[in-house]
Design a protein around this motif. Structure first.
Motif, PDB file in Angstrom:
ATOM      1  N   PRO A  32     -34.704 135.920 -58.171  1.00  0.00           N
ATOM      2  CA  PRO A  32     -33.535 136.585 -58.759  1.00  0.00           C
ATOM      3  C   PRO A  32     -33.922 137.412 -59.986  1.00  0.00           C
ATOM      4  O   PRO A  32     -34.899 137.104 -60.670  1.00  0.00           O
ATOM      5  CB  PRO A  32     -32.617 135.433 -59.169  1.00  0.00           C
TER       6      PRO A  32
ATOM      7  N   SER B 256     -26.882 126.788 -59.756  1.00  0.00           N
ATOM      8  CA  SER B 256     -27.543 127.929 -60.343  1.00  0.00           C
ATOM      9  C   SER B 256     -26.839 128.256 -61.657  1.00  0.00           C
ATOM     10  O   SER B 256     -25.619 128.266 -61.727  1.00  0.00           O
ATOM     11  CB  SER B 256     -27.445 129.107 -59.372  1.00  0.00           C
TER      12      SER B 256
ATOM     13  N   TRP C 188     -26.822 133.240 -59.800  1.00  0.00           N
ATOM     14  CA  TRP C 188     -28.144 133.786 -60.113  1.00  0.00           C
ATOM     15  C   TRP C 188     -29.096 133.518 -58.943  1.00  0.00           C
ATOM     16  O   TRP C 188     -29.759 134.414 -58.458  1.00  0.00           O
ATOM     17  CB  TRP C 188     -28.667 133.156 -61.405  1.00  0.00           C
ATOM     18  N   MET C 189     -29.136 132.266 -58.495  1.00  0.00           N
ATOM     19  CA  MET C 189     -29.901 131.918 -57.286  1.00  0.00           C
ATOM     20  C   MET C 189     -28.890 131.660 -56.194  1.00  0.00           C
ATOM     21  O   MET C 189     -27.846 131.069 -56.438  1.00  0.00           O
ATOM     22  CB  MET C 189     -30.754 130.667 -57.516  1.00  0.00           C
ATOM     23  N   THR C 190     -29.183 132.129 -55.003  1.00  0.00           N
ATOM     24  CA  THR C 190     -28.297 131.921 -53.860  1.00  0.00           C
ATOM     25  C   THR C 190     -29.074 131.224 -52.748  1.00  0.00           C
ATOM     26  O   THR C 190     -30.309 131.224 -52.749  1.00  0.00           O
ATOM     27  CB  THR C 190     -27.753 133.261 -53.330  1.00  0.00           C
TER      28      THR C 190
ATOM     29  N   LEU D 210     -31.379 133.739 -51.047  1.00  0.00           N
ATOM     30  CA  LEU D 210     -32.653 133.963 -51.730  1.00  0.00           C
ATOM     31  C   LEU D 210     -33.579 132.758 -51.570  1.00  0.00           C
ATOM     32  O   LEU D 210     -34.786 132.907 -51.352  1.00  0.00           O
ATOM     33  CB  LEU D 210     -32.426 134.248 -53.214  1.00  0.00           C
TER      34      LEU D 210
END
Length: 129
Positions: A60, A86, A91-93, A96
């Motif tokens: 990210p 996150s 921010w982080m998925t 990802l």
């Protein structure tokens, strides 16, 4: 002409057969462990640091923190990642996280039966000042 078609069919099925992925193997129940206990069960197969030439597409942008579970099967293969949270939100998925390269592990001396584990991983990216 028939030989060319037959060769194409055999080659196609050969490639399909080679592209199958190995199914996860579990030699018993998966044990949930803390990240500090992971090395009692599994160690990174390749402990050397890999330098990247650029920013990976799964990382990210900006600074943030993420926590996620990984499951390591009895072959030492990381079979899944599951996002827990996150900070900042989004921010982080999971998308990802799914792009992250999967790690390979080897059983530690304390884990001769190759017990599969589920472990919580926490990571953080900080801005460089």
């Amino acid at each position: 002409m028939n030989k060319i078609i037959l060769l194409a069919i055999v080659t196609t099925f050969g490639l399909i057969g080679c592209s199958t992925t190995q199914e996860p193997t579990f030699n018993g129940e998966t044990v949930e462990v803390d990240s500090s206990e992971l090395n009692q069960y599994w160690e990174h197969d390749s402990p050397k640091v890999i330098r990247l030439s650029g920013r990976p597409d799964w990382l990210p942008k900006g600074a943030g923190k993420a926590s996620y579970f990984i499951i390591i099967d009895s072959n030492g293969t990381e079979v899944s990642k599951e996002l827990i949270n996150s900070i900042p939100e989004g921010w982080m998925t999971q998308k990802l996280l799914n792009k992250m390269p999967k790690q390979q592990y080897k059983a530690s001396k304390n884990n001769p039966s190759k017990t599969p584990v589920k472990v919580k991983i926490s990571s953080e990216v900080k801005r460089m000042s």
